[in-house]
Design a protein around this motif. Structure first.
Motif, PDB file in Angstrom:
ATOM      1  N   VAL A  71       0.831  -1.201   0.000  1.00 49.52           N
ATOM      2  CA  VAL A  71       0.000   0.000   0.000  1.00 49.52           C
ATOM      3  C   VAL A  71       0.868   1.255   0.000  1.00 49.52           C
ATOM      4  CG1 VAL A  71      -1.719   1.324   1.290  1.00 49.52           C
ATOM      5  CG2 VAL A  71      -1.959  -1.162   1.090  1.00 49.52           C
ATOM      6  N   ASP A  72       2.032   1.207   0.677  1.00 45.01           N
ATOM      7  CA  ASP A  72       2.861   2.413   0.715  1.00 45.01           C
ATOM      8  C   ASP A  72       3.507   2.729  -0.625  1.00 45.01           C
ATOM      9  OD1 ASP A  72       4.956   0.616   0.539  1.00 45.01           O
ATOM     10  OD2 ASP A  72       5.831   1.093   2.489  1.00 45.01           O
ATOM     11  N   ARG A  73       3.483   1.790  -1.576  1.00 46.67           N
ATOM     12  CA  ARG A  73       3.940   2.105  -2.938  1.00 46.67           C
ATOM     13  C   ARG A  73       2.920   3.020  -3.617  1.00 46.67           C
ATOM     14  NH1 ARG A  73       8.567   2.371  -2.731  1.00 46.67           N
ATOM     15  NH2 ARG A  73       7.942   2.562  -0.551  1.00 46.67           N
ATOM     16  N   LEU A  74       1.665   2.889  -3.219  1.00 42.02           N
ATOM     17  CA  LEU A  74       0.613   3.717  -3.789  1.00 42.02           C
ATOM     18  C   LEU A  74       0.484   5.036  -3.030  1.00 42.02           C
ATOM     19  CD1 LEU A  74      -1.816   4.074  -5.721  1.00 42.02           C
ATOM     20  CD2 LEU A  74      -3.208   2.855  -4.027  1.00 42.02           C
ATOM     21  N   SER A  75       0.608   4.964  -1.709  1.00 39.58           N
ATOM     22  CA  SER A  75       0.347   6.178  -0.930  1.00 39.58           C
ATOM     23  C   SER A  75       1.190   6.294   0.328  1.00 39.58           C
ATOM     24  CB  SER A  75      -1.130   6.209  -0.520  1.00 39.58           C
ATOM     25  OG  SER A  75      -1.375   7.277   0.378  1.00 39.58           O
ATOM     26  N   ARG A  76       1.840   7.439   0.439  1.00 36.31           N
ATOM     27  CA  ARG A  76       2.353   7.962   1.707  1.00 36.31           C
ATOM     28  C   ARG A  76       1.774   9.363   1.877  1.00 36.31           C
ATOM     29  NH1 ARG A  76       6.463   5.227   4.253  1.00 36.31           N
ATOM     30  NH2 ARG A  76       7.536   3.600   3.074  1.00 36.31           N
ATOM     31  N   LEU A  77       0.568   9.520   1.334  1.00 37.69           N
ATOM     32  CA  LEU A  77      -0.075  10.825   1.235  1.00 37.69           C
ATOM     33  C   LEU A  77      -0.621  11.305   2.570  1.00 37.69           C
ATOM     34  CD1 LEU A  77      -2.116   9.989  -1.974  1.00 37.69           C
ATOM     35  CD2 LEU A  77      -0.104  11.489  -1.886  1.00 37.69           C
ATOM     36  N   ALA A 131      -2.760   3.105   4.695  1.00 38.72           N
ATOM     37  CA  ALA A 131      -2.327   4.397   4.153  1.00 38.72           C
ATOM     38  C   ALA A 131      -1.938   5.340   5.288  1.00 38.72           C
ATOM     39  CB  ALA A 131      -3.432   5.013   3.297  1.00 38.72           C
ATOM     40  N   ALA A 132      -2.684   5.301   6.398  1.00 34.64           N
ATOM     41  CA  ALA A 132      -2.357   6.138   7.555  1.00 34.64           C
ATOM     42  C   ALA A 132      -1.037   5.700   8.179  1.00 34.64           C
ATOM     43  CB  ALA A 132      -3.482   6.064   8.588  1.00 34.64           C
ATOM     44  N   ILE A 133      -0.815   4.390   8.263  1.00 33.92           N
ATOM     45  CA  ILE A 133       0.441   3.866   8.805  1.00 33.92           C
ATOM     46  C   ILE A 133       1.615   4.272   7.915  1.00 33.92           C
ATOM     47  CG2 ILE A 133       1.751   1.741   9.243  1.00 33.92           C
ATOM     48  CD1 ILE A 133      -0.918   0.466  10.113  1.00 33.92           C
ATOM     49  N   ALA A 134       1.419   4.178   6.598  1.00 40.67           N
ATOM     50  CA  ALA A 134       2.480   4.549   5.658  1.00 40.67           C
ATOM     51  C   ALA A 134       2.824   6.024   5.796  1.00 40.67           C
ATOM     52  CB  ALA A 134       2.047   4.238   4.222  1.00 40.67           C
ATOM     53  N   ARG A 135       1.814   6.870   5.979  1.00 41.33           N
ATOM     54  CA  ARG A 135       2.066   8.311   6.153  1.00 41.33           C
ATOM     55  C   ARG A 135       2.815   8.571   7.456  1.00 41.33           C
ATOM     56  NH1 ARG A 135       2.797  13.060   3.431  1.00 41.33           N
ATOM     57  NH2 ARG A 135       2.543  14.780   4.901  1.00 41.33           N
ATOM     58  N   ASP A 137       4.801   6.521   9.038  1.00 46.40           N
ATOM     59  CA  ASP A 137       6.173   6.058   8.852  1.00 46.40           C
ATOM     60  C   ASP A 137       6.994   7.106   8.103  1.00 46.40           C
ATOM     61  OD1 ASP A 137       8.289   3.857   8.722  1.00 46.40           O
ATOM     62  OD2 ASP A 137       7.961   4.234   6.596  1.00 46.40           O
ATOM     63  N   TYR A 138       6.378   7.692   7.080  1.00 50.19           N
ATOM     64  CA  TYR A 138       7.058   8.722   6.283  1.00 50.19           C
ATOM     65  C   TYR A 138       7.400   9.937   7.134  1.00 50.19           C
ATOM     66  CZ  TYR A 138       7.488  12.563   2.912  1.00 50.19           C
ATOM     67  OH  TYR A 138       7.904  13.665   2.225  1.00 50.19           O
ATOM     68  N   THR A 139       6.425  10.446   7.897  1.00 50.51           N
ATOM     69  CA  THR A 139       6.663  11.644   8.705  1.00 50.51           C
ATOM     70  C   THR A 139       7.642  11.353   9.840  1.00 50.51           C
ATOM     71  OG1 THR A 139       4.659  11.174  10.004  1.00 50.51           O
ATOM     72  CG2 THR A 139       4.441  12.693   8.154  1.00 50.51           C
ATOM     73  N   ASP A 140       7.574  10.152  10.413  1.00 50.57           N
ATOM     74  CA  ASP A 140       8.507   9.789  11.479  1.00 50.57           C
ATOM     75  C   ASP A 140       9.943   9.758  10.955  1.00 50.57           C
ATOM     76  OD1 ASP A 140       6.507   9.601  13.320  1.00 50.57           O
ATOM     77  OD2 ASP A 140       6.427   7.413  13.358  1.00 50.57           O
ATOM     78  N   ARG A 141      10.136   9.177   9.774  1.00 46.18           N
ATOM     79  CA  ARG A 141      11.477   9.096   9.204  1.00 46.18           C
ATOM     80  C   ARG A 141      12.017  10.493   8.879  1.00 46.18           C
ATOM     81  NH1 ARG A 141      11.995   7.248   4.626  1.00 46.18           N
ATOM     82  NH2 ARG A 141       9.870   6.745   4.001  1.00 46.18           N
ATOM     83  N   ARG A 142      11.145  11.348   8.334  1.00 47.31           N
ATOM     84  CA  ARG A 142      11.572  12.714   8.023  1.00 47.31           C
ATOM     85  C   ARG A 142      11.977  13.452   9.303  1.00 47.31           C
ATOM     86  NH1 ARG A 142       9.865  14.769   2.980  1.00 47.31           N
ATOM     87  NH2 ARG A 142      10.871  16.701   3.672  1.00 47.31           N
ATOM     88  N   ARG A 143      11.209  13.244  10.356  1.00 51.41           N
ATOM     89  CA  ARG A 143      11.520  13.909  11.616  1.00 51.41           C
ATOM     90  C   ARG A 143      12.850  13.414  12.190  1.00 51.41           C
ATOM     91  NH1 ARG A 143       7.675  12.216  14.320  1.00 51.41           N
ATOM     92  NH2 ARG A 143       8.750  10.700  15.628  1.00 51.41           N
ATOM     93  N   ARG A 144      13.071  12.096  12.131  1.00 54.14           N
ATOM     94  CA  ARG A 144      14.329  11.551  12.647  1.00 54.14           C
ATOM     95  C   ARG A 144      15.516  12.041  11.823  1.00 54.14           C
ATOM     96  NH1 ARG A 144      11.099   6.804  13.338  1.00 54.14           N
ATOM     97  NH2 ARG A 144      11.853   5.975  11.343  1.00 54.14           N
ATOM     98  N   GLN A 145      15.337  12.131  10.506  1.00 57.04           N
ATOM     99  CA  GLN A 145      16.407  12.643   9.656  1.00 57.04           C
ATOM    100  C   GLN A 145      16.734  14.086  10.014  1.00 57.04           C
ATOM    101  OE1 GLN A 145      14.827  12.028   5.736  1.00 57.04           O
ATOM    102  NE2 GLN A 145      15.336   9.857   5.683  1.00 57.04           N
ATOM    103  N   SER A 146      15.696  14.896  10.211  1.00 61.55           N
ATOM    104  CA  SER A 146      15.889  16.306  10.555  1.00 61.55           C
ATOM    105  C   SER A 146      16.598  16.432  11.899  1.00 61.55           C
ATOM    106  CB  SER A 146      14.538  17.024  10.610  1.00 61.55           C
ATOM    107  OG  SER A 146      14.690  18.370  10.981  1.00 61.55           O
ATOM    108  N   GLN A 147      16.188  15.614  12.863  1.00 61.37           N
ATOM    109  CA  GLN A 147      16.819  15.645  14.178  1.00 61.37           C
ATOM    110  C   GLN A 147      18.283  15.217  14.085  1.00 61.37           C
ATOM    111  OE1 GLN A 147      14.166  13.047  16.318  1.00 61.37           O
ATOM    112  NE2 GLN A 147      12.825  14.720  16.975  1.00 61.37           N
ATOM    113  N   GLY A 148      18.565  14.214  13.256  1.00 57.66           N
ATOM    114  CA  GLY A 148      19.936  13.752  13.080  1.00 57.66           C
ATOM    115  C   GLY A 148      20.820  14.814  12.461  1.00 57.66           C
ATOM    116  N   ILE A 149      20.272  15.531  11.485  1.00 54.40           N
ATOM    117  CA  ILE A 149      21.023  16.609  10.833  1.00 54.40           C
ATOM    118  C   ILE A 149      21.321  17.724  11.821  1.00 54.40           C
ATOM    119  CG2 ILE A 149      20.878  18.446   9.105  1.00 54.40           C
ATOM    120  CD1 ILE A 149      19.319  16.435   7.351  1.00 54.40           C
TER     121      ILE A 149
END
Length: 205
Positions: A71-77, A131-135, A137-149
């Protein structure tokens, strides 16, 4: 028989959007079906502006199946964009089948109207949840990347990309020779921002 449209997506050009193709082909072959059309692209699942997804939606007819690996191939919307996509799929009467959602597999099987409606109702809820789980996961990863930077910057471990001195030197020569920015961008395959940076540097030297 359902007209199956397979959608393959990866987030970046470094990833292989076609990696899952064999799994999708195996899935339909086991059921005596074939994929009638393939749509493959390297775009973020967090945006609706995906050329191949848009082409797939234009091509769809009532009763078609949109086949994906996950499902996450279709949506991380986000919620609003997912609701728009889901509404478009429903209005076109397109059924989503995902290999990671076994309840959706029945959409490519024959069945009576009652069974199809029950399956569609169940899948609608499951798709919303995944779709909600995929979103998330996407926002969590972005947040962790930002925190790491930010942490790396604070500790002095974050350095900018090393300057391409050879290319930038050539850009400076071309600017002095009177070539236009557009000509330099085309010749050196660089961005206008890079040319602007070198031009500004020349003004101060």
């Amino acid at each position: 028989m359902a007209f199956i449209r397979a959608y393959l997506r990866a987030s970046t050009k470094e990833q292989d959007a076609g990696r899952a193709r064999a799994d999708l082909e195996r899935f339909v072959k086991e059921r005596g079906l074939v994929v009638a059309a393939w749509y493959e692209e390297n775009e973020s699942g967090a945006t609706l502006k995906r050329p191949e997804l848009e082409r797939l939606m234009r091509d769809c007819h009532p009763g078609d199946v949109l086949l994906v690996e996950q499902v996450d191939r279709l949506s991380r919307l986000n919620e609003a964009d997912w609701e728009k996509l889901r509404t478009d799929l429903k209005s076109k009467q397109v059924r989503v089948v995902a290999l990671d959602l076994p309840t959706s597999w029945q959409a490519v099987s024959e069945g009576d109207e009652f069974s199809r409606r029950m399956v569609d109702a169940i899948n609608g809820m499951m798709l919303d949840m995944l779709a909600a789980i995929a979103r998330k996961d996407y926002t969590d990863r972005r947040r962790r990347q930002s925190q790491g930077i930010e942490k790396a910057k604070a500790e002095g471990r974050m350095r900018g990309r090393k300057e391409d001195e050879k290319r930038n030197g050539k850009i400076a020569v071309l600017l002095r020779a009177g070539l236009s920015w557009s000509q330099i961008v085309e010749q050196e395959e660089c961005s206008r921002a890079t040319v602007a940076k070198i031009a500004k540097r020349l003004q101060t030297t």
